[in-house]
Enzyme design. Structure first.
Site, PDB file in Angstrom:
ATOM      1  N   SER A 188       0.851  -1.199   0.000  1.00 27.30           N
ATOM      2  CA  SER A 188       0.000   0.000   0.000  1.00 27.30           C
ATOM      3  C   SER A 188       0.880   1.240   0.000  1.00 27.30           C
ATOM      4  O   SER A 188       2.041   1.194   0.437  1.00 27.30           O
ATOM      5  CB  SER A 188      -0.851   0.001   1.269  1.00 27.30           C
ATOM      6  OG  SER A 188      -1.487   1.251   1.446  1.00 27.30           O
ATOM      7  N   TYR A 201      -1.693  -1.331  10.531  1.00 27.84           N
ATOM      8  CA  TYR A 201      -1.843  -1.671   9.103  1.00 27.84           C
ATOM      9  C   TYR A 201      -0.629  -1.195   8.302  1.00 27.84           C
ATOM     10  O   TYR A 201      -0.057  -1.972   7.511  1.00 27.84           O
ATOM     11  CB  TYR A 201      -3.124  -1.022   8.587  1.00 27.84           C
ATOM     12  CG  TYR A 201      -3.340  -1.154   7.099  1.00 27.84           C
ATOM     13  CD1 TYR A 201      -3.885  -2.311   6.558  1.00 27.84           C
ATOM     14  CD2 TYR A 201      -3.039  -0.107   6.222  1.00 27.84           C
ATOM     15  CE1 TYR A 201      -4.109  -2.434   5.191  1.00 27.84           C
ATOM     16  CE2 TYR A 201      -3.250  -0.224   4.864  1.00 27.84           C
ATOM     17  CZ  TYR A 201      -3.791  -1.384   4.346  1.00 27.84           C
ATOM     18  OH  TYR A 201      -3.999  -1.502   2.995  1.00 27.84           O
TER      19      TYR A 201
HETATM   20  P1  NAD Z   1     -11.496  -5.914  -0.030  1.00 29.60           P
HETATM   21  O1  NAD Z   1     -12.259  -5.796   1.215  1.00 29.60           O
HETATM   22  O2  NAD Z   1     -12.264  -6.106  -1.289  1.00 29.60           O
HETATM   23  O3  NAD Z   1     -10.455  -7.102   0.053  1.00 29.60           O
HETATM   24  C1  NAD Z   1      -9.878  -7.559   1.231  1.00 29.60           C
HETATM   25  C2  NAD Z   1     -10.164  -9.046   1.310  1.00 29.60           C
HETATM   26  O4  NAD Z   1      -9.373  -9.594   2.343  1.00 29.60           O
HETATM   27  C3  NAD Z   1     -11.608  -9.402   1.652  1.00 29.60           C
HETATM   28  O5  NAD Z   1     -12.410  -9.534   0.500  1.00 29.60           O
HETATM   29  C4  NAD Z   1     -11.456 -10.723   2.382  1.00 29.60           C
HETATM   30  O6  NAD Z   1     -11.804 -11.793   1.546  1.00 29.60           O
HETATM   31  C5  NAD Z   1      -9.963 -10.808   2.683  1.00 29.60           C
HETATM   32  N1  NAD Z   1      -9.738 -11.120   4.078  1.00 29.60           N
HETATM   33  C6  NAD Z   1      -9.748 -10.290   5.151  1.00 29.60           C
HETATM   34  N2  NAD Z   1      -9.523 -10.986   6.274  1.00 29.60           N
HETATM   35  C7  NAD Z   1      -9.366 -12.279   5.912  1.00 29.60           C
HETATM   36  C8  NAD Z   1      -9.100 -13.483   6.620  1.00 29.60           C
HETATM   37  N3  NAD Z   1      -8.974 -13.510   7.961  1.00 29.60           N
HETATM   38  N4  NAD Z   1      -9.019 -14.637   5.915  1.00 29.60           N
HETATM   39  C9  NAD Z   1      -9.197 -14.649   4.569  1.00 29.60           C
HETATM   40  N5  NAD Z   1      -9.435 -13.528   3.846  1.00 29.60           N
HETATM   41  C10 NAD Z   1      -9.507 -12.372   4.518  1.00 29.60           C
HETATM   42  O7  NAD Z   1     -10.591  -4.611  -0.132  1.00 29.60           O
HETATM   43  P2  NAD Z   1      -9.351  -4.228  -1.061  1.00 29.60           P
HETATM   44  O8  NAD Z   1      -9.145  -2.797  -0.827  1.00 29.60           O
HETATM   45  O9  NAD Z   1      -9.522  -4.732  -2.424  1.00 29.60           O
HETATM   46  O10 NAD Z   1      -8.137  -4.953  -0.354  1.00 29.60           O
HETATM   47  C11 NAD Z   1      -7.253  -5.794  -1.032  1.00 29.60           C
HETATM   48  C12 NAD Z   1      -5.821  -5.478  -0.650  1.00 29.60           C
HETATM   49  O11 NAD Z   1      -5.490  -4.195  -1.141  1.00 29.60           O
HETATM   50  C13 NAD Z   1      -5.543  -5.462   0.854  1.00 29.60           C
HETATM   51  O12 NAD Z   1      -4.329  -6.138   1.110  1.00 29.60           O
HETATM   52  C14 NAD Z   1      -5.384  -3.984   1.131  1.00 29.60           C
HETATM   53  O13 NAD Z   1      -4.512  -3.779   2.219  1.00 29.60           O
HETATM   54  C15 NAD Z   1      -4.781  -3.502  -0.159  1.00 29.60           C
HETATM   55  N6  NAD Z   1      -4.911  -2.067  -0.372  1.00 29.60           N
HETATM   56  C16 NAD Z   1      -6.136  -1.485  -0.532  1.00 29.60           C
HETATM   57  C17 NAD Z   1      -6.215  -0.115  -0.731  1.00 29.60           C
HETATM   58  C18 NAD Z   1      -7.538   0.583  -0.933  1.00 29.60           C
HETATM   59  O14 NAD Z   1      -7.565   1.814  -0.923  1.00 29.60           O
HETATM   60  N7  NAD Z   1      -8.619  -0.117  -1.107  1.00 29.60           N
HETATM   61  C19 NAD Z   1      -5.046   0.661  -0.749  1.00 29.60           C
HETATM   62  C20 NAD Z   1      -3.826   0.041  -0.572  1.00 29.60           C
HETATM   63  C21 NAD Z   1      -3.771  -1.328  -0.377  1.00 29.60           C
END
Ligand code: NAD
Ligand code: MG
Length: 296
Positions: A188, A201
């Site tokens: 991130s 985080y």
């Molecule tokens: P999202 O909620 O769609 O995806 C996160 C997923 O993590 C969930 O769908 C869930 O299936 C999974 N998860 C959480 N806890 C879990 C567990 N205990 N066991 C199994 N699965 C689990 O949101 P997203 O934003 O697409 O997140 C995906 C990745 O992107 C993450 O690693 C997040 O840190 C990273 N990210 C997101 C952003 C943003 O702005 N959305 C920015 C930087 C990084």
């Protein structure tokens, strides 16, 4: 003659204020307003991953879903992991992958459990009939205003899911990954510009970069590459389920130079590039998709 394919990036995707909304974690993407664009209709494949067998964690929603859909449209078979609560989102993804003519395997379960991480890899390998790529996207993000209010339970869960599961899944998968295989992790912008409210985080996201780089060096001799994607603000369930304070949701992403949050589909072709032969000289690296907030 004008080029009708030129889109203004500030207005190409949703750029209004978001409606205020909150769901308990893990939120369902199908109940978000607006529903994130994960390439269900907007991503066009071109056989760049024909016949690959890929495991995607967090593949039900957000960024992982965009990667899973793009992989299938590029000709890969995909196993996706998610939490049981997210079954409906996962089934939506399964329909799209099947419509693309590819195999999809749904493997719900909790990545904070080491045994489950091992089972996940075994099942993905067995049911896909092979395993060529790990796309590790799942993550936990819960904003807390003060370190004094950060419980050890949250701290441990966030590290287990975001960092330790990467070790457990990779260890289990090394039996199967071979020369030409690839691993993609998801960090991130928070690794580079950590917010005060995301102490735990942001620490995990910095650890993911070190993990990916050291792993890439360790696996280079085997011909296995590892790279990391570092997203900026992307419209996903993570953000409306405690990832941000709910009052920050309407303006989410507007602080980026492109003045809007990104949509998950805007990361899809980077994951495809890193999974494919097109990135054969790329390893131990980190790629930002940040709307201009840049990672260094
Ligand atoms: P999202 O909620 O769609 O995806 C996160 C997923 O993590 C969930 O769908 C869930 O299936 C999974 N998860 C959480 N806890 C879990 C567990 N205990 N066991 C199994 N699965 C689990 O949101 P997203 O934003 O697409 O997140 C995906 C990745 O992107 C993450 O690693 C997040 O840190 C990273 N990210 C997101 C952003 C943003 O702005 N959305 C920015 C930087 C990084
Ligand atoms: Mg989800």
């Amino acid at each position: 003659m004008s080029n009708s394919n030129l889109d203004n990036p500030t207005t190409k995707y949703y750029h209004e204020a978001y409606p205020k909304q909150e769901q308990p974690a893990p939120a369902l993407q199908r109940e978000m307003k607006p529903i994130p664009d994960c390439g269900e209709t907007s991503y066009q494949g071109n056989q760049r991953l024909l016949g690959r067998k890929i495991l995607v964690t967090g593949g039900d929603s957000g960024i992982g879903r965009a990667a899973a859909i793009a992989y299938a449209k590029e000709g890969a078979d995909v196993a996706i992991n998610y939490l049981p609560y997210e079954q409906k989102d996962a089934e939506d993804v399964a329909k799209i992958i099947e419509a693309a003519g590819r195999k999809v395997i749904l493997i719900p379960g909790d990545l904070s459990d080491e045994k489950f991480c091992q089972t996940l890899v075994e099942q993905a390998h067995q049911k896909l009939g092979g395993l060529d790529n790990l796309t590790l996207v799942a993550g936990k993000q819960v904003a807390v205003d003060n370190i004094l209010n950060l419980t050890t339970e949250q701290l441990r869960k966030t590290f287990d899911i975001n960092v330790l599961s990467l070790f457990w899944i990779t260890k289990a998968a090394l039996t199967y990954l071979k020369s030409g295989s690839t691993i993609i992790t998801t960090s991130s912008i928070q690794a580079y510009q950590p917010s005060a409210i995301l102490l735990d985080y942001a620490s995990t996201k910095a650890a993911i970069i070190a993990f990916t780089r050291a792993l890439a060096k360790q696996l280079a001799d085997k011909g296995i590459r590892a790279n990391c994607v570092a997203p900026g603000p992307i419209w996903t369930p993570l953000q409306i389920s405690g990832g941000q304070p709910s009052e920050a949701i309407p303006e989410f992403g507007q602080q980026a130079p492109l003045k809007r949050s990104g949509q998950p589909v805007e990361l899809a072709s980077l994951y495809v590039f890193l999974a494919s032969e097109e990135s054969s000289y790329v390893t131990a690296d980190v790629f930002g998709v940040t709307g201009g907030l840049h990672i260094n």
